[in-house]
Design an enzyme around this catalytic site. Structure first.
Site, PDB file in Angstrom:
ATOM      1  N   GLY A   1      -3.928  -2.303   3.982  1.00  0.00           N
ATOM      2  CA  GLY A   1      -3.530  -1.364   5.014  1.00  0.00           C
ATOM      3  C   GLY A   1      -4.527  -0.445   5.191  1.00  0.00           C
ATOM      4  N   THR A   2      -5.055   0.145   4.093  1.00  0.00           N
ATOM      5  CA  THR A   2      -6.018   1.055   4.151  1.00  0.00           C
ATOM      6  C   THR A   2      -7.286   0.941   4.931  1.00  0.00           C
ATOM      7  OG1 THR A   2      -5.315   2.256   1.961  1.00  0.00           O
ATOM      8  CG2 THR A   2      -7.243   2.945   2.982  1.00  0.00           C
TER       9      THR A   2
ATOM     10  N   ASN B   1       6.564   6.047   6.248  1.00  0.00           N
ATOM     11  CA  ASN B   1       6.687   5.767   4.742  1.00  0.00           C
ATOM     12  C   ASN B   1       7.757   6.416   3.698  1.00  0.00           C
ATOM     13  OD1 ASN B   1       4.320   7.116   4.911  1.00  0.00           O
ATOM     14  ND2 ASN B   1       4.217   6.959   2.759  1.00  0.00           N
TER      15      ASN B   1
ATOM     16  N   GLN C   1       4.708   0.129   7.529  1.00  0.00           N
ATOM     17  CA  GLN C   1       6.041   0.145   6.890  1.00  0.00           C
ATOM     18  C   GLN C   1       7.056  -0.744   7.822  1.00  0.00           C
ATOM     19  OE1 GLN C   1       7.139   0.914   4.065  1.00  0.00           O
ATOM     20  NE2 GLN C   1       5.283   2.178   3.156  1.00  0.00           N
TER      21      GLN C   1
ATOM     22  N   GLY D   1       0.075  -6.600   3.161  1.00  0.00           N
ATOM     23  CA  GLY D   1       0.918  -7.593   2.594  1.00  0.00           C
ATOM     24  C   GLY D   1       1.793  -7.151   1.580  1.00  0.00           C
ATOM     25  N   HIS D   2       1.667  -6.142   0.647  1.00  0.00           N
ATOM     26  CA  HIS D   2       2.480  -6.008  -0.351  1.00  0.00           C
ATOM     27  C   HIS D   2       3.388  -5.204   0.040  1.00  0.00           C
ATOM     28  CE1 HIS D   2       1.317  -1.475  -1.796  1.00  0.00           C
ATOM     29  NE2 HIS D   2       0.259  -2.029  -0.848  1.00  0.00           N
TER      30      HIS D   2
ATOM     31  N   THR E   1     -16.091 -13.153   1.685  1.00  0.00           N
ATOM     32  CA  THR E   1     -15.166 -14.397   1.562  1.00  0.00           C
ATOM     33  C   THR E   1     -13.927 -14.164   1.595  1.00  0.00           C
ATOM     34  OG1 THR E   1     -17.115 -15.595   0.304  1.00  0.00           O
ATOM     35  CG2 THR E   1     -15.077 -16.541   0.151  1.00  0.00           C
TER      36      THR E   1
ATOM     37  N   CYS F   1       1.951   7.724  -3.409  1.00  0.00           N
ATOM     38  CA  CYS F   1       0.713   8.265  -3.484  1.00  0.00           C
ATOM     39  C   CYS F   1       0.732   9.684  -3.796  1.00  0.00           C
ATOM     40  CB  CYS F   1      -0.035   7.931  -2.171  1.00  0.00           C
ATOM     41  SG  CYS F   1       0.083   6.443  -1.721  1.00  0.00           S
TER      42      CYS F   1
END
Ligand code: PLP
Length: 406
Positions: A73-74, A155, A183, A205-206, A242, A330
Site C-alpha cells: 500500500g505504501t 485505520n 482499509q 494485500g495483507h 518482475t 506503526c
C-alpha cells in the site's frame, strides 16, 4: 501465559486465507516461469496473472487495464502522489488530512526533499468524531493544487470519509484525486465505475487475507501517470520489476473471497463488533468510543479507557492471547498518543488509554465474550494503580463534578 490466540488486530494485518495459500503454492514449485517469457511454460503464468488482475478489478469495479501491481500500500500511495506532481510540475499544493496513515502523511511531509521543490501541504482537520468538513475541504482547493490524497477509511478508528463527494469536488476543479483505500477494500462495497471521479486508489494485500508484500494501484484510464519504479516493461511500463507472481495470484483469490464475504463482513462481523463495543462501554465506566458511530468500517472499534495506559492494557490482554492494538501498529512502541486521536481532540487522559479491536470473518462470538469477560477487571486493576484515578465518581469527565485529574 495463554496458548490460545484471539486475534482482533486485523487492521494491522490479516491471516492469509487457507484458500489463498492453496492457490499460491503451485507458483512456488511447478509453475515458476517468468510471465514475460515467450515460452508456454512462462506464458501459463501470464494467463494466471491476467485472471488475478480481473479478480482485483472486479472487487473495486475497475477494468483490468487500470490495475497496476505494486509491492504494498505504501508504494501505491507514493506512486500516486509523486505521479501527480510530475504530471503537473507547475502546481505545488497537496491537500490531505491530519489523520492519514504515515504512508501518505510522512511522504507529504518529506515531499520537498524528495522532489527538490517547495510545496504547500494542507492537512485538513477533523472534528471530534473524526469527520471532515466538506466546505472547508472545498475552500482549501486552489489553482495550484496538484492532487488531493484522502484515505477512504481510517485505520485507527474505521471512520469512513465521504470519498465520492470529495472526488467530485476535486474533479470539478480539474484536480487529481487519490484515495488510500487500504482499509476499505474488502470491508465495504467499492465501485469505481460509480465513483468515477477517483483517479488513483491504493490497495494492500495483507489487509484482506492475501500475503504481505503485495499491493495494487488503480489508475483510472486516461489519468496522467508517471512510474515510480522505472525498469522493465512489466505492467505495460507502468511499474518495473518482475512480478511477485504467487502473491499476485493470492491477492486475486483474496479479492474474489472478499467479494463473496462482503455481506458477512457487514452483518455477522459488524454484529460481533457492536456486541464487543456496546459491552465494553456498558461494563467499563469512563470509557468512550473514538470515531463516528455509524460512518465506520464494520469491523473496527476504537475505545478509550480513561486513566490507564493503552500499552499496559495490551500487555495484560496479551497474557490471555488477545491481540489488539493501541492506535495503529506503526505508532505503537511510542508513548505519544496517536496523531489520529490528537487530531480528533480526544482528551489526553483518554487518548493514552485507547485500544483498537479490528475483527474479521475468522472471529466468533465466543471470542467476543472472552474479551468482555477479561478486559473489565484488567482496566479495574490498572486504574487502582493509576495516580490519576480517584475512584468511581458520578459526573462526566471534564465536568465540574469530576474529581479526577483530567
Ligand atoms: N494505508 C493505510 C490506511 C494503512 O492502514 C496501511 C497499513 O497499515 C498502509 C497504508 C500501508 O500499507 P502497507 O503495509 O501495505 O504498505
Amino acid at each position: 501465559m495463554s496458548t490460545k490466540v484471539v486475534y482482533m488486530d486485523n487492521n494491522a494485518t490479516t491471516r492469509v486465507a487457507p484458500e489463498v495459500l492453496e492457490t499460491m503454492l503451485p507458483y512456488f514449485s511447478d509453475l515458476y516461469g517468468n510471465p514475460s517469457s515467450m515460452h508456454t511454460f512462462g506464458g501459463q503464468v501470464g494467463d494466471a496473472l491476467k485472471e488475478a488482475r480481473e479478480q482485483i478489478a472486479d472487487l473495486v469495479g475497475a477494468s483490468a487495464d487500470e490495475i497496476i501491481f505494486t509491492s504494498c500500500g505504501t508504494e501505491s500511495d507514493s506512486t500516486a502522489i509523486l505521479s501527480a506532481l510530475q504530471a503537473f510540475p507547475e502546481k505545488r499544493h497537496i491537500v490531505t488530512t491530519r489523520v492519514e496513515h504515515p504512508a501518505v502523511k510522512n511522504l507529504c511531509e518529506n515531499i520537498d526533499n524528495l522532489t527538490g521543490h517547495k510545496h504547500k501541504i494542507t492537512q485538513l482537520p477533523v472534528d471530534r468524531e473524526g469527520m471532515i468538513d466538506l466546505q472547508r475541504y472545498e475552500d482549501s482547493l486552489t489553482d495550484d493544487t496538484a492532487i488531493v490524497s484522502v484515505m477512504w477509511a481510517n485505520n485507527e478508528t474505521g471512520v469512513i470519509f465521504p470519498i465520492a463527494a470529495m472526488a467530485e469536488i476535486a474533479k470539478s476543479r480539474g484536480i487529481l484525486f487519490h484515495t488510500d483505500a487500504v482499509q476499505a477494500v474488502g470491508k465495504i462495497p467499492i465501485d469505481l465505475k460509480k465513483t468515477s471521479s477517483i483517479d488513483f486508489l491504493s490497495v494492500s494485500g495483507h489487509k484482506l487475507h492475501a500475503p504481505k508484500g503485495i499491493g495494487v494501484l488503480y489508475v483510472r484510464r486516461g489519468t496522467p501517470y508517471a512510474p515510480f519504479l522505472i525498469g522493465g516493461h512489466q505492467e505495460h511500463g507502468r511499474r518495473g520489476g518482475t512480478e511477485n507472481v504467487a502473491s499476485i495470484i493470492g491477492l486475486g483469490k483474496a479479492c474474489a473471497l472478499a467479494g463473496d464475504r462482503l455481506q458477512e463482513e457487514n452483518t455477522r462481523v459488524k454484529a460481533m463488533r457492536d456486541t464487543l463495543e456496546n459491552g465494553l462501554l456498558e461494563k467499563i465506566s469512563h470509557s468512550m468510543l473514538n470515531g463516528h458511530k455509524t460512518e465506520r468500517l464494520p469491523n473496527t472499534t476504537s475505545v478509550s479507557f480513561e486513566f490507564v495506559e493503552g500499552e499496559a492494557i495490551l500487555l495484560h490482554l496479551d497474557r490471555f492471547g488477545i491481540c489488539a492494538s493501541s492506535g495503529s501498529a506503526c505508532t505503537s512502541g511510542s508513548l505519544e498518543p496517536s496523531h489520529v486521536l490528537r487530531a480528533m481532540g480526544v482528551p489526553f487522559t483518554a487518548a493514552h488509554g485507547s485500544i483498537r479491536f479490528s475483527l474479521s470473518v475468522y472471529n466468533n462470538e465466543e471470542e467476543v465474550e472472552f474479551i468482555l469477560d477479561k478486559l473489565p477487571p484488567i482496566i479495574g486493576n490498572l486504574r487502582e494503580l493509576s495516580p490519576f484515578w480517584k475512584g468511581e465518581h458520578p459526573g462526566k469527565v471534564g465536568s465540574s463534578q469530576c474529581k479526577c485529574v483530567c
